[in-house]
Motif scaffolding. Structure first.
Motif, mmCIF file in Angstrom:
data_model
loop_
_atom_site.group_PDB
_atom_site.id
_atom_site.type_symbol
_atom_site.label_atom_id
_atom_site.label_comp_id
_atom_site.label_asym_id
_atom_site.label_seq_id
_atom_site.Cartn_x
_atom_site.Cartn_y
_atom_site.Cartn_z
ATOM 1 N N TRP A 1 -30.524 12.298 57.399
ATOM 2 C CA TRP A 1 -29.554 12.077 56.321
ATOM 3 C C TRP A 1 -28.895 10.709 56.429
ATOM 4 N N LEU A 2 -28.615 10.273 57.642
ATOM 5 C CA LEU A 2 -27.984 8.957 57.809
ATOM 6 C C LEU A 2 -28.915 7.877 57.264
ATOM 7 N N ILE A 3 -30.195 8.036 57.538
ATOM 8 C CA ILE A 3 -31.187 7.076 57.041
ATOM 9 C C ILE A 3 -31.215 7.066 55.513
ATOM 10 N N ARG A 4 -31.190 8.272 54.932
ATOM 11 C CA ARG A 4 -31.248 8.336 53.472
ATOM 12 C C ARG A 4 -29.997 7.784 52.806
ATOM 13 N N LEU A 5 -28.847 8.006 53.422
ATOM 14 C CA LEU A 5 -27.608 7.504 52.839
ATOM 15 C C LEU A 5 -27.459 6.002 53.096
ATOM 16 N N GLY A 6 -27.841 5.570 54.281
ATOM 17 C CA GLY A 6 -27.754 4.143 54.591
ATOM 18 C C GLY A 6 -28.732 3.344 53.741
ATOM 19 N N ASP A 7 -29.965 3.842 53.680
ATOM 20 C CA ASP A 7 -31.017 3.169 52.915
ATOM 21 C C ASP A 7 -31.217 3.900 51.594
ATOM 22 N N GLY A 8 -30.114 4.104 50.868
ATOM 23 C CA GLY A 8 -30.170 4.853 49.614
ATOM 24 C C GLY A 8 -29.782 3.961 48.454
ATOM 25 N N THR A 9 -28.647 4.266 47.861
ATOM 26 C CA THR A 9 -28.129 3.417 46.794
ATOM 27 C C THR A 9 -27.111 2.445 47.399
ATOM 28 N N GLU A 10 -26.683 1.495 46.590
ATOM 29 C CA GLU A 10 -25.659 0.550 47.069
ATOM 30 C C GLU A 10 -24.390 1.314 47.424
ATOM 31 N N GLN A 11 -24.070 2.292 46.584
ATOM 32 C CA GLN A 11 -22.865 3.076 46.792
ATOM 33 C C GLN A 11 -22.939 3.880 48.093
ATOM 34 N N SER A 12 -24.071 4.542 48.322
ATOM 35 C CA SER A 12 -24.170 5.376 49.520
ATOM 36 C C SER A 12 -24.156 4.487 50.769
ATOM 37 N N HIS A 13 -24.804 3.350 50.672
ATOM 38 C CA HIS A 13 -24.842 2.409 51.796
ATOM 39 C C HIS A 13 -23.427 1.958 52.151
ATOM 40 N N TYR A 14 -22.683 1.585 51.126
ATOM 41 C CA TYR A 14 -21.308 1.126 51.327
ATOM 42 C C TYR A 14 -20.441 2.222 51.950
#
Lengths: 259, 309, 100
Positions: free
Chosen positions: A150-163
């Motif tokens: 999940w951390l990978i998907r959120l980090g390497d997801g959208t700009e918003q999720s990354h932020y």
């Protein structure tokens, strides 16, 4: 169970088990705040499942702590009747639940530690600890898989999720120092070869975290100037008091009642 | 013989209808309505119990309650899954729920005011659900019947968990006994209402019985539930809040008093004590989760694109 | 018509198959929504394998499955009872011969 040991060992082991058990208990409390509130039903199940595992582990560890202490206190007595200054959990785990990203970051930072630590604890010279470690490892392997992916998907997801998760990471990083806190409790048990050497754990955690953050396109936070390090000694954040007031209310308002 | 007649014959022969089989549009629509209502109930049902999980008074009871809540989420998933086989998307069903267009079991619109409610919900609410679900497991639509079988297997511990709490508290302190009787007083009638309107006033029942989706009527199942529950209450010294409850020696049934159908319709239509809160909670969860769902979808698309590049 | 696509829509449906015992076939147990295979597998484990000891799980995107239709019926599925030579009981064998 044969509990013959020196008084010093007994007291030390008791302290140690409270640390392990309180981590699980406090983590379970925060995770169970997600019941019915997850970002999608499937994740509700995943988080509740992890909370369930942690609760089971808390029951095991605090139960053993009570036996080791040898004064007739049960796991429930320890969970529901101790005050804030008697709790030994990491501060990282008592922080407010936050949004899903906060939870995932917290879980990952802890799961990575637990996977390495309990993996080594399986070699404990004290059989009950080795047994607990084996059970925990099975569950934490899965928890780590979940939080890491999940951390990978959120980090390497959208700009918003990354932020959002970068911010979670930056905020919570200051509590990671405490994962490797040791004092005379650990020293005593290490000498008996009952617990792993924390000096071996930290670099492995560092590697796993670095590797994962890279995959998640997240920046490793700058080392903080000051790291809180007192929760293992009973000095917590203001959040723990509120959590315990809620968690312990029934046991304390109905002393002696059976549930 | 036209398709509709062939379909009726299949039903009469006790055949199981599967997703790709021809079915009357009304059968499909009725099932979507029924299955999705059931799914929504499971999901909304996580909230009244979620309200007490942090305050569970023992580690074991916390574990058990978490497992139960997890099961309910899982049941919701099995049911949404079954509904989707009928050609509707879960997003649409979810939207119907959040916009107040879908119904769900009205019992979850009542508040949980004490730990005793956890026991009473397991005993009465899950107890009533089991009676209903056991019947539905023999229904004509394959995916729904199979979901019911799976759910029935998991549900029996829920009722036991509840009754254990009720029994323990009933022989506990004065405060515990007061709380458990209070919970029974509040949940008895809503549990009976779970079986739906009386047969004479249930517009969907006739069709669902004809098509063997339901295998027994609302009133029949309600009576079955009352009959099995009265002795359970007596065994732990609890009274059921019905002065008209009396045993009919000839039929063997426990006859019960009049249900307040005004309350039933009021709550089902959205004006119960907790409807607004429950829906607000679900809406918030959905909205707060949008960025998470989106991130996962974008990540997956990116990985897919680079894999095929 | 929705103006904004609900991201729940972008989590595709996956069908789940589980094997409960070594040597037995995988059986369909239901479906779930997931953004990718790894999450689908994890979700399948939480939804369909938490109670029963599951030995193996398969998750397949629902749109990867092609199924027969009811209309295909008899013309697609060879009616078995007309070709009884496919069944072992069709054949008369001398008594006493073993291992046939």
């Amino acid at each position: 169970m044969d509990m013959k040991m020196s008084e010093e060992t007994r007291r030390t082991l008791f302290e140690y088990l409270l640390r392990l058990g309180d981590d699980q208990l406090v983590m379970a409390q925060r995770l169970s705040e997600w019941c019915g509130m997850g970002p999608i039903l499937e994740e509700d199940l995943a988080l509740t499942n992890i909370a369930l595992d942690c609760t089971g582990q808390a029951e095991m560890m605090l139960g053993l702590a009570g036996e080791v202490e040898g004064q007739g206190r049960s796991g429930d007595d320890l969970a529901f009747l101790r005050d804030e200054d008697e709790f030994r959990n990491l501060q990282l785990l008592e922080m407010p639940r936050g949004h899903f990203g906060d939870t995932i970051v917290r879980q990952f930072l802890y799961d990575a530690f637990a996977w390495i630590y309990f993996g080594k604890l399986r070699e404990s010279g004290f059989q009950p600890l080795a047994d607990i470690a084996a059970k925990v490892l099975k569950e934490v392997t899965y928890h780590l898989r979940h939080s890491r992916e999940w951390l990978i998907r959120l980090g390497d997801g959208t700009e918003q999720s990354h932020y959002k998760v970068q911010k979670s990471l930056d905020t919570q990083w200051v509590y990671t120092g405490e994962l490797f806190f040791t004092d005379e409790v650990d020293a005593h048990l290490l000498a008996l070869k009952w617990v792993p050497d924390m000096a071996e754990v930290q670099p492995l955690w560092d590697d796993l975290v670095t590797q994962t953050l890279l995959e998640a396109t997240l920046r490793r936070p700058v080392e903080p100037v000051f790291l809180p390090m007192e929760a293992r000694l009973g000095r917590h954040s203001e959040y723990l008091g509120h959590m315990l007031a809620n968690m312990q209310i029934l046991a304390r308002s109905h002393p002696g009642a059976s549930w | 013989m036209d398709r509709e007649e062939q379909f009726e014959e299949r039903i009469a022969r006790g055949e199981i209808i599967e997703p790709k089989d021809w079915m009357p549009e009304r059968y499909r629509k009725q099932l979507i309505r029924m299955i999705s209502q059931h799914a929504h109930s499971e999901v909304v049902g996580m909230l009244p119990e979620g309200n007490w999980v942090s305050r569970a008074p023992s580690l074991r009871s916390k574990k058990v309650l978490l497992a139960k809540i997890q099961d309910e989420g899982g049941h919701g998933l099995y049911l949404y899954s079954a509904a989707e086989t009928l050609g509707i998307d879960r997003s649409e069903l979810n939207q119907q729920l959040l916009e107040g267009k879908a119904k769900y079991s009205s019992v979850f619109n009542y508040p949980t005011l004490s730990w005793a409610d956890m026991g009473v919900i397991g005993w009465l609410v899950d107890g009533a659900a089991i009676v209903n679900q056991t019947m539905l497991a023999k229904g004509s639509y394959g995916p729904y019947a199979r979901a019911m079988i799976r759910i029935c297997k998991e549900e029996s511990f829920h009722k036991k968990q509840g009754y254990e709490i009720v029994a323990t508290m009933s022989k506990g302190t004065a405060a515990q006994r007061r709380q458990v009787q209070g919970a029974v007083d509040r949940y008895w009638w809503p549990s009976l209402m779970m079986f739906g309107p009386p047969d004479g006033n249930s517009p969907n029942s006739a069709e669902l019985l004809k098509w063997r989706v339901k295998r027994a009527s609302n009133d029949e199942l309600r009576q079955r539930f009352v009959n099995m529950t009265v002795s359970q209450a007596q065994a732990v010294g609890l009274t059921l809040p019905d002065p008209d409850l009396k045993h009919n020696k000839e039929s063997g049934d426990w006859e019960f008093g009049a249900i307040n159908w005004g309350e039933f319709w009021r709550v089902v239509r959205g004006n119960g004590p907790c409807n607004a809160d429950r829906m607000a909670a679900r809406r918030k969860a959905h909205e707060d989760g949008a960025w998470v769902r989106e991130a996962a979808a974008v990540h997956a698309a990116r990985k897919q694109a680079s894999a095929t590049a | 018509m929705k103006e904004k696509v609900d991201s729940l829509d972008e989590w595709a449906v996956w069908e789940v198959f589980s094997q409960l015992e070594w040597g037995k076939p995988h059986e369909h147990c239901g479906s779930l929504h997931a953004p990718d295979a790894e999450i689908a597998l994890q979700n399948a484990r939480d939804v369909y394998a938490r109670r029963f000891s599951v030995k193996s799980l398969w998750v397949v995107p629902a749109n990867a499955i092609t199924a027969t239709r009811q209309e295909d019926g008899e013309s697609f599925f060879d009616p078995q009872d007309e070709k009884i030579y496919r069944h072992p009981s069709f054949y008369k064998l001398p008594k006493g011969v073993r291992n046939i």
